[in-house]
Motif scaffolding. Sequence first.
Motif, PDB file in Angstrom:
ATOM      1  N   ASN A 473      -2.128  -4.648  -0.932  1.00  0.00           N
ATOM      2  CA  ASN A 473      -2.137  -3.883  -2.172  1.00  0.00           C
ATOM      3  C   ASN A 473      -2.372  -4.740  -3.404  1.00  0.00           C
ATOM      4  O   ASN A 473      -2.402  -4.225  -4.522  1.00  0.00           O
ATOM      5  CB  ASN A 473      -0.807  -3.142  -2.332  1.00  0.00           C
ATOM      6  CG  ASN A 473       0.377  -4.093  -2.444  1.00  0.00           C
ATOM      7  OD1 ASN A 473       0.479  -5.047  -1.669  1.00  0.00           O
ATOM      8  ND2 ASN A 473       1.246  -3.862  -3.405  1.00  0.00           N
ATOM      9  N   ARG A 486      -3.641  -3.344  -6.662  1.00  0.00           N
ATOM     10  CA  ARG A 486      -4.707  -2.417  -6.284  1.00  0.00           C
ATOM     11  C   ARG A 486      -4.173  -1.009  -6.099  1.00  0.00           C
ATOM     12  O   ARG A 486      -4.820  -0.038  -6.494  1.00  0.00           O
ATOM     13  CB  ARG A 486      -5.372  -2.878  -4.983  1.00  0.00           C
ATOM     14  CG  ARG A 486      -6.141  -4.186  -5.091  1.00  0.00           C
ATOM     15  CD  ARG A 486      -6.750  -4.557  -3.753  1.00  0.00           C
ATOM     16  NE  ARG A 486      -7.627  -3.503  -3.271  1.00  0.00           N
ATOM     17  CZ  ARG A 486      -7.886  -3.298  -1.984  1.00  0.00           C
ATOM     18  NH1 ARG A 486      -7.316  -4.040  -1.055  1.00  0.00           N
ATOM     19  NH2 ARG A 486      -8.704  -2.333  -1.629  1.00  0.00           N
ATOM     20  N   TYR A 487      -3.028  -0.876  -5.472  1.00  0.00           N
ATOM     21  CA  TYR A 487      -2.434   0.436  -5.249  1.00  0.00           C
ATOM     22  C   TYR A 487      -0.949   0.233  -4.933  1.00  0.00           C
ATOM     23  O   TYR A 487      -0.486  -0.889  -4.688  1.00  0.00           O
ATOM     24  CB  TYR A 487      -3.113   1.191  -4.109  1.00  0.00           C
ATOM     25  CG  TYR A 487      -3.247   0.412  -2.824  1.00  0.00           C
ATOM     26  CD1 TYR A 487      -2.185   0.318  -1.929  1.00  0.00           C
ATOM     27  CD2 TYR A 487      -4.438  -0.229  -2.492  1.00  0.00           C
ATOM     28  CE1 TYR A 487      -2.287  -0.395  -0.763  1.00  0.00           C
ATOM     29  CE2 TYR A 487      -4.561  -0.954  -1.322  1.00  0.00           C
ATOM     30  CZ  TYR A 487      -3.473  -1.027  -0.465  1.00  0.00           C
ATOM     31  OH  TYR A 487      -3.592  -1.737   0.698  1.00  0.00           O
ATOM     32  N   SER A 488      -0.197   1.341  -4.939  1.00  0.00           N
ATOM     33  CA  SER A 488       1.241   1.288  -4.687  1.00  0.00           C
ATOM     34  C   SER A 488       1.504   1.063  -3.205  1.00  0.00           C
ATOM     35  O   SER A 488       1.039   1.828  -2.357  1.00  0.00           O
ATOM     36  CB  SER A 488       1.910   2.587  -5.142  1.00  0.00           C
ATOM     37  OG  SER A 488       3.253   2.633  -4.711  1.00  0.00           O
TER      38      SER A 488
END
Length: 500
Positions: A473, A486-488
Amino acid sequence: MRKNRFMKKDNIFPITIEELEELLNSKFENNPDLTISKFEKQGKKAMIFFIAYQVEGNMVEEYLYAPFLEKDIEWNNSTIMNEIPLSRAKTVQSLNDILTDLLIGGVFVYIEGEDSVIAYLISKKEKRSLQQSETESVVLGPKIGFTESMITNLNIVRWTIRSKDLVLERFLVGEREPREVRIIYLKSLANEADVNTMKQRINELEIDVVDDSSVLMQYIEDSSSTIFPLFMTTQLPDRFSYSINRGRIGVLVENSPTALIAPTTFFSFFESTEDLYMRWNIGSFLRALRFLSFILSTIMTPLYVAAVMFHYEIIPTPLLINLGQSRAGVPFTPLIEALVLELMIELLRESGARLPTKVGQTIGIVGGVVVGTAAVEAGITSNVLIIFVALSALASFTAPNYWMGTTARVIRFPMIILGGYLGMLGLAFGLCFLVIHLLKLNSLGRPYLSPLYPLRLQDFNKVFFRLPTEFENKRFKSYRPKNLIRYSREKAKKKKDIDE
């Protein structure tokens, strides 16, 4: 106050022509390809705007500009849509929709005072079919390659990176024959210091002409004396967009089918976008195999020469007997034998690359078998050495990047000489010299051996192996992106059934 109003709601109309122009320029970072035309008739103002390389210019001139200015029609949305019935016409109120459609060939007409804009989709059609890359072969993923046309390449980049945050800065390089150079990056990700460094190096160039992006790379890279490539080169838009989305900077040059990517590290030359399309464990295995292949390609033949000339004791006795029998009729020392055979392999490889594709393949396969067999029968070399040389050549071809594979083959020659004159001590000296040299290198000011030096353990899964997607992530910290996440990770771990 005006900027706050734009930020709070997506429907910004009605606004003045000047406000819309200012807003578009701010969103696209004053992109020179954003074409804005303003008109006034009978007290009413209008504006037509689009991105030049995304639309069919002749069609816009003939079917939009001409009737819009020549017909005696009232300027309002309903009348214009009736009198200029281009296909796929619609009215748009959302600013996000406008920005999205601009990136895929939208042409917009705004009449001041109206509560929406008229949108026509007049996308540019390619002049010729796009082809696969000749220098980078992939099994999985997109196979389309860049071309020599800057307009086509920009169109491809816009199609693969559909973000209004994408910046394409234009430069003219070359005093005698100016050529267009584009610096491409995501403003919210790319490190500002890296962007400024790239701009400075390109702006300060004083040369007659830039023949190709590979030539430009030699002018702007951190060191011109090293044999190792300091910038990544690629003909695959897939790899290019992957790097841009990780916070790196791309460079396109007019009349060149090869793009540059910076900053880069030594280890990134062994990555392939195919690793992303495979299971994480398979991708990790293939990446480790490429690292091992580079090491074997560099030291396998030199190790053979050093062992046969100085260190018989490290060779198992049964193998030593067979080796002695195969070398019984060879009149040359192992050093000369290895250099001659390596040179023959390089001649076959180079001739195969320069000949037409089908003939080149025949020369590479048949020539290798015939020359190898003839060399053994003539007593010029031994069977064992042919196996080592063949494995070294195959190992050098596993590198996804052409430049790094070539580097491995060139390094092999001085290593053979060191092994032939100094044995294992020479090999140790050569390897130490390579490591010290790599430690001193930088790419756009960033350490070339990162994340090994300086040590960043959190980046190892981006370089040496892959982890399951829920653990990837974060972006590569060594490139210093503005946004590391980048993301959770928590949301990525959750698995929901369709009925939940």
